[in-house]
Write a protein that holds these residues in place. Sequence first.
Motif, PDB file in Angstrom:
ATOM      1  N   LEU A 187       0.848  -1.189   0.000  1.00 29.42           N
ATOM      2  CA  LEU A 187       0.000   0.000   0.000  1.00 29.42           C
ATOM      3  C   LEU A 187       0.882   1.236   0.000  1.00 29.42           C
ATOM      4  O   LEU A 187       1.543   1.533   0.999  1.00 29.42           O
ATOM      5  CB  LEU A 187      -0.908  -0.005   1.239  1.00 29.42           C
ATOM      6  CG  LEU A 187      -1.753  -1.269   1.458  1.00 29.42           C
ATOM      7  CD1 LEU A 187      -2.481  -1.190   2.791  1.00 29.42           C
ATOM      8  CD2 LEU A 187      -2.744  -1.458   0.315  1.00 29.42           C
ATOM      9  N   ASN A 188       0.913   1.929  -1.116  1.00 30.04           N
ATOM     10  CA  ASN A 188       1.701   3.155  -1.229  1.00 30.04           C
ATOM     11  C   ASN A 188       0.802   4.363  -1.054  1.00 30.04           C
ATOM     12  O   ASN A 188      -0.296   4.410  -1.625  1.00 30.04           O
ATOM     13  CB  ASN A 188       2.399   3.222  -2.589  1.00 30.04           C
ATOM     14  CG  ASN A 188       3.371   2.072  -2.783  1.00 30.04           C
ATOM     15  OD1 ASN A 188       2.992   1.014  -3.293  1.00 30.04           O
ATOM     16  ND2 ASN A 188       4.606   2.259  -2.382  1.00 30.04           N
ATOM     17  N   PRO A 189       1.227   5.352  -0.289  1.00 27.64           N
ATOM     18  CA  PRO A 189       0.356   6.506  -0.016  1.00 27.64           C
ATOM     19  C   PRO A 189       0.059   7.364  -1.233  1.00 27.64           C
ATOM     20  O   PRO A 189      -0.902   8.131  -1.216  1.00 27.64           O
ATOM     21  CB  PRO A 189       1.153   7.294   1.035  1.00 27.64           C
ATOM     22  CG  PRO A 189       2.582   6.896   0.814  1.00 27.64           C
ATOM     23  CD  PRO A 189       2.543   5.473   0.373  1.00 27.64           C
ATOM     24  N   ASP A 190       0.850   7.233  -2.300  1.00 23.69           N
ATOM     25  CA  ASP A 190       0.679   8.134  -3.448  1.00 23.69           C
ATOM     26  C   ASP A 190       0.141   7.448  -4.696  1.00 23.69           C
ATOM     27  O   ASP A 190       0.155   8.032  -5.769  1.00 23.69           O
ATOM     28  CB  ASP A 190       2.016   8.813  -3.779  1.00 23.69           C
ATOM     29  CG  ASP A 190       3.119   7.803  -4.055  1.00 23.69           C
ATOM     30  OD1 ASP A 190       2.915   6.603  -3.752  1.00 23.69           O
ATOM     31  OD2 ASP A 190       4.179   8.202  -4.564  1.00 23.69           O
ATOM     32  N   ARG A 191      -0.349   6.219  -4.563  1.00 21.99           N
ATOM     33  CA  ARG A 191      -0.954   5.585  -5.731  1.00 21.99           C
ATOM     34  C   ARG A 191      -1.890   4.454  -5.299  1.00 21.99           C
ATOM     35  O   ARG A 191      -1.861   3.997  -4.160  1.00 21.99           O
ATOM     36  CB  ARG A 191       0.113   5.057  -6.694  1.00 21.99           C
ATOM     37  CG  ARG A 191       0.958   3.915  -6.172  1.00 21.99           C
ATOM     38  CD  ARG A 191       1.838   3.391  -7.307  1.00 21.99           C
ATOM     39  NE  ARG A 191       2.644   2.258  -6.913  1.00 21.99           N
ATOM     40  CZ  ARG A 191       3.877   2.328  -6.482  1.00 21.99           C
ATOM     41  NH1 ARG A 191       4.460   3.511  -6.373  1.00 21.99           N
ATOM     42  NH2 ARG A 191       4.548   1.238  -6.158  1.00 21.99           N
ATOM     43  N   GLN A 192      -2.723   4.011  -6.240  1.00 20.71           N
ATOM     44  CA  GLN A 192      -3.701   2.969  -5.954  1.00 20.71           C
ATOM     45  C   GLN A 192      -3.035   1.622  -5.697  1.00 20.71           C
ATOM     46  O   GLN A 192      -1.940   1.357  -6.196  1.00 20.71           O
ATOM     47  CB  GLN A 192      -4.687   2.829  -7.122  1.00 20.71           C
ATOM     48  CG  GLN A 192      -5.524   4.063  -7.394  1.00 20.71           C
ATOM     49  CD  GLN A 192      -6.445   3.874  -8.581  1.00 20.71           C
ATOM     50  OE1 GLN A 192      -6.406   2.853  -9.280  1.00 20.71           O
ATOM     51  NE2 GLN A 192      -7.297   4.862  -8.827  1.00 20.71           N
ATOM     52  N   ALA A 193      -3.706   0.787  -4.905  1.00 19.29           N
ATOM     53  CA  ALA A 193      -3.256  -0.588  -4.657  1.00 19.29           C
ATOM     54  C   ALA A 193      -4.384  -1.523  -5.071  1.00 19.29           C
ATOM     55  O   ALA A 193      -5.564  -1.188  -4.933  1.00 19.29           O
ATOM     56  CB  ALA A 193      -2.899  -0.785  -3.191  1.00 19.29           C
ATOM     57  N   VAL A 194      -4.021  -2.699  -5.590  1.00 19.18           N
ATOM     58  CA  VAL A 194      -5.022  -3.629  -6.118  1.00 19.18           C
ATOM     59  C   VAL A 194      -4.871  -4.991  -5.468  1.00 19.18           C
ATOM     60  O   VAL A 194      -3.778  -5.571  -5.455  1.00 19.18           O
ATOM     61  CB  VAL A 194      -4.900  -3.774  -7.650  1.00 19.18           C
ATOM     62  CG1 VAL A 194      -5.937  -4.767  -8.177  1.00 19.18           C
ATOM     63  CG2 VAL A 194      -5.065  -2.424  -8.335  1.00 19.18           C
ATOM     64  N   VAL A 195      -5.972  -5.500  -4.901  1.00 22.50           N
ATOM     65  CA  VAL A 195      -6.046  -6.891  -4.455  1.00 22.50           C
ATOM     66  C   VAL A 195      -6.625  -7.668  -5.639  1.00 22.50           C
ATOM     67  O   VAL A 195      -7.813  -7.554  -5.943  1.00 22.50           O
ATOM     68  CB  VAL A 195      -6.941  -7.032  -3.214  1.00 22.50           C
ATOM     69  CG1 VAL A 195      -7.059  -8.499  -2.805  1.00 22.50           C
ATOM     70  CG2 VAL A 195      -6.385  -6.204  -2.059  1.00 22.50           C
ATOM     71  N   PRO A 196      -5.796  -8.457  -6.353  1.00 20.85           N
ATOM     72  CA  PRO A 196      -6.188  -8.995  -7.663  1.00 20.85           C
ATOM     73  C   PRO A 196      -7.126 -10.204  -7.604  1.00 20.85           C
ATOM     74  O   PRO A 196      -6.810 -11.284  -8.093  1.00 20.85           O
ATOM     75  CB  PRO A 196      -4.843  -9.370  -8.283  1.00 20.85           C
ATOM     76  CG  PRO A 196      -3.989  -9.737  -7.114  1.00 20.85           C
ATOM     77  CD  PRO A 196      -4.410  -8.821  -5.996  1.00 20.85           C
ATOM     78  N   CYS A 197      -8.323 -10.013  -7.017  1.00 20.83           N
ATOM     79  CA  CYS A 197      -9.326 -11.084  -6.990  1.00 20.83           C
ATOM     80  C   CYS A 197     -10.136 -11.033  -8.281  1.00 20.83           C
ATOM     81  O   CYS A 197     -11.197 -10.402  -8.327  1.00 20.83           O
ATOM     82  CB  CYS A 197     -10.242 -10.919  -5.782  1.00 20.83           C
ATOM     83  SG  CYS A 197      -9.416 -11.047  -4.200  1.00 20.83           S
ATOM     84  N   ARG A 198      -9.655 -11.672  -9.317  1.00 17.21           N
ATOM     85  CA  ARG A 198     -10.366 -11.680 -10.595  1.00 17.21           C
ATOM     86  C   ARG A 198     -11.128 -12.990 -10.741  1.00 17.21           C
ATOM     87  O   ARG A 198     -10.632 -14.051 -10.379  1.00 17.21           O
ATOM     88  CB  ARG A 198      -9.397 -11.491 -11.761  1.00 17.21           C
ATOM     89  CG  ARG A 198      -8.694 -10.148 -11.731  1.00 17.21           C
ATOM     90  CD  ARG A 198      -7.863  -9.924 -12.975  1.00 17.21           C
ATOM     91  NE  ARG A 198      -6.822 -10.936 -13.132  1.00 17.21           N
ATOM     92  CZ  ARG A 198      -6.689 -11.721 -14.191  1.00 17.21           C
ATOM     93  NH1 ARG A 198      -7.544 -11.630 -15.202  1.00 17.21           N
ATOM     94  NH2 ARG A 198      -5.709 -12.605 -14.255  1.00 17.21           N
ATOM     95  N   VAL A 199     -12.333 -12.912 -11.282  1.00 16.40           N
ATOM     96  CA  VAL A 199     -13.178 -14.085 -11.417  1.00 16.40           C
ATOM     97  C   VAL A 199     -13.240 -14.546 -12.872  1.00 16.40           C
ATOM     98  O   VAL A 199     -12.866 -13.821 -13.793  1.00 16.40           O
ATOM     99  CB  VAL A 199     -14.599 -13.805 -10.897  1.00 16.40           C
ATOM    100  CG1 VAL A 199     -14.591 -13.611  -9.390  1.00 16.40           C
ATOM    101  CG2 VAL A 199     -15.198 -12.577 -11.586  1.00 16.40           C
ATOM    102  N   THR A 200     -13.732 -15.780 -13.052  1.00 18.93           N
ATOM    103  CA  THR A 200     -13.868 -16.348 -14.391  1.00 18.93           C
ATOM    104  C   THR A 200     -15.309 -16.330 -14.874  1.00 18.93           C
ATOM    105  O   THR A 200     -15.573 -16.719 -16.008  1.00 18.93           O
ATOM    106  CB  THR A 200     -13.361 -17.800 -14.394  1.00 18.93           C
ATOM    107  OG1 THR A 200     -14.166 -18.574 -13.497  1.00 18.93           O
ATOM    108  CG2 THR A 200     -11.912 -17.876 -13.957  1.00 18.93           C
ATOM    109  N   VAL A 201     -16.218 -15.889 -14.003  1.00 17.75           N
ATOM    110  CA  VAL A 201     -17.643 -15.836 -14.344  1.00 17.75           C
ATOM    111  C   VAL A 201     -18.098 -14.388 -14.237  1.00 17.75           C
ATOM    112  O   VAL A 201     -18.004 -13.777 -13.164  1.00 17.75           O
ATOM    113  CB  VAL A 201     -18.480 -16.729 -13.406  1.00 17.75           C
ATOM    114  CG1 VAL A 201     -19.964 -16.653 -13.782  1.00 17.75           C
ATOM    115  CG2 VAL A 201     -17.995 -18.170 -13.465  1.00 17.75           C
ATOM    116  N   LEU A 202     -18.600 -13.855 -15.340  1.00 24.73           N
ATOM    117  CA  LEU A 202     -18.968 -12.442 -15.398  1.00 24.73           C
ATOM    118  C   LEU A 202     -20.023 -12.077 -14.365  1.00 24.73           C
ATOM    119  O   LEU A 202     -19.995 -10.993 -13.773  1.00 24.73           O
ATOM    120  CB  LEU A 202     -19.459 -12.096 -16.809  1.00 24.73           C
ATOM    121  CG  LEU A 202     -19.938 -10.666 -17.058  1.00 24.73           C
ATOM    122  CD1 LEU A 202     -18.815  -9.678 -16.792  1.00 24.73           C
ATOM    123  CD2 LEU A 202     -20.463 -10.520 -18.476  1.00 24.73           C
TER     124      LEU A 202
END
Length: 376
Positions: A187-202
């Motif tokens: 987690l950087n204070p000057d930019r976005q952070a991503v928890v990459p929970c991507r799914v296979t079902v829309l």
Amino acid sequence: MKVWLPLALLLVLQALEDVAGQHPPKNKRPKEPGENRIKPANKKVKPKVPKTKDRDSADDPAPKNQSIMVQMTEKGRFQKPAATLSLAAGQTLELRCKGSKIGWSYPAYLDTFKDSRLSVKQHERYGQLTLVNSTAADTGEFSCWGQLCTGYVCTKDETRTGSTYIFFTEKGELFVPSPSYFDVVYLNPDRQAVVPCRVTVLSAKVTLHREFPAKEIPANGTDIVYDIKRGFVYLQPHSDHQGVVYCKAEAGGKSQISVKYQLLYAEVPSGPPSTTILASSNRANSGGDLSVLCTVLGEPDVEVEFRWIYPGQKDERPVTIQDTWRLIHRGLGHTTRISQSVLTVEDLETIDAGYYICTAQNPQGQTTVATAVAFS
């Protein structure tokens, strides 16, 4: 005085008067002076509409770029793909993009492992991407673009592009598989952070949860949002977001838990390396040893490269250089990466006196520091 005219002449004059006194036929109008007396043909002519330039065209926005990408369907036909597609795992994917020089982008997973299932070819009039034996791990963005080349230098043609995000659905896999069971998100204070929970079902419903204390973390659209192509996005990360989290997906009456993610707050903002240099002694003795330490404090996930310039370099003076790094915690859960490079010179000679210069470089820039060493 009476004038006698021959009988024949009288008859001719009488006939002329009779003709002059007749009216024109009712179905004919009198001719106007100078009127064309040629009878027009009964031919239908389609009127030509003059082409006029839209005077407001200069104010209209530029037309939208049309996609150059097409997809081959199972029936052997081509169609323009939608912005998102759902394909069953195991299907063969074939995409084509029109152009003699085409660039491609696809999920990094396929590039990292140099997957033989992926084939990219350039034909005379189009580029072709083929993926066989697809799996849930192949879920992601597939895009192409035309290239403008001058010699060996090519640039992206922004007016000729195409892209589609493809969900490869696989039984028992609601999440895109991860190569590890535990991952770290900084987690950087000057930019976005991503928890990459991507799914296979829309259509899957995805929620974010903290492991301890156990609770659901709402994606309220202000601090955290969910992007189906990326995962949960922390818009303004801060130290309170630290901890272990995981995601939960529900679809078709089934649910699944993702891998766990350790969120660590990074104290140091992004930028060129913050670098210091220190010599074991700035006054050396002949025959002794010397160590010069170059240190960088930076972001946990940003690598640093070191370069050295030293007095005996032109004379090929043998030295030892060792680079290391580790993560350190600096109170309140702040995490920093400390990178170090140590240059060691043994059995000092007079040629070793002078300036020792260290340059540290990361993707944001470089920093150069120096220290002087003299003989006693």
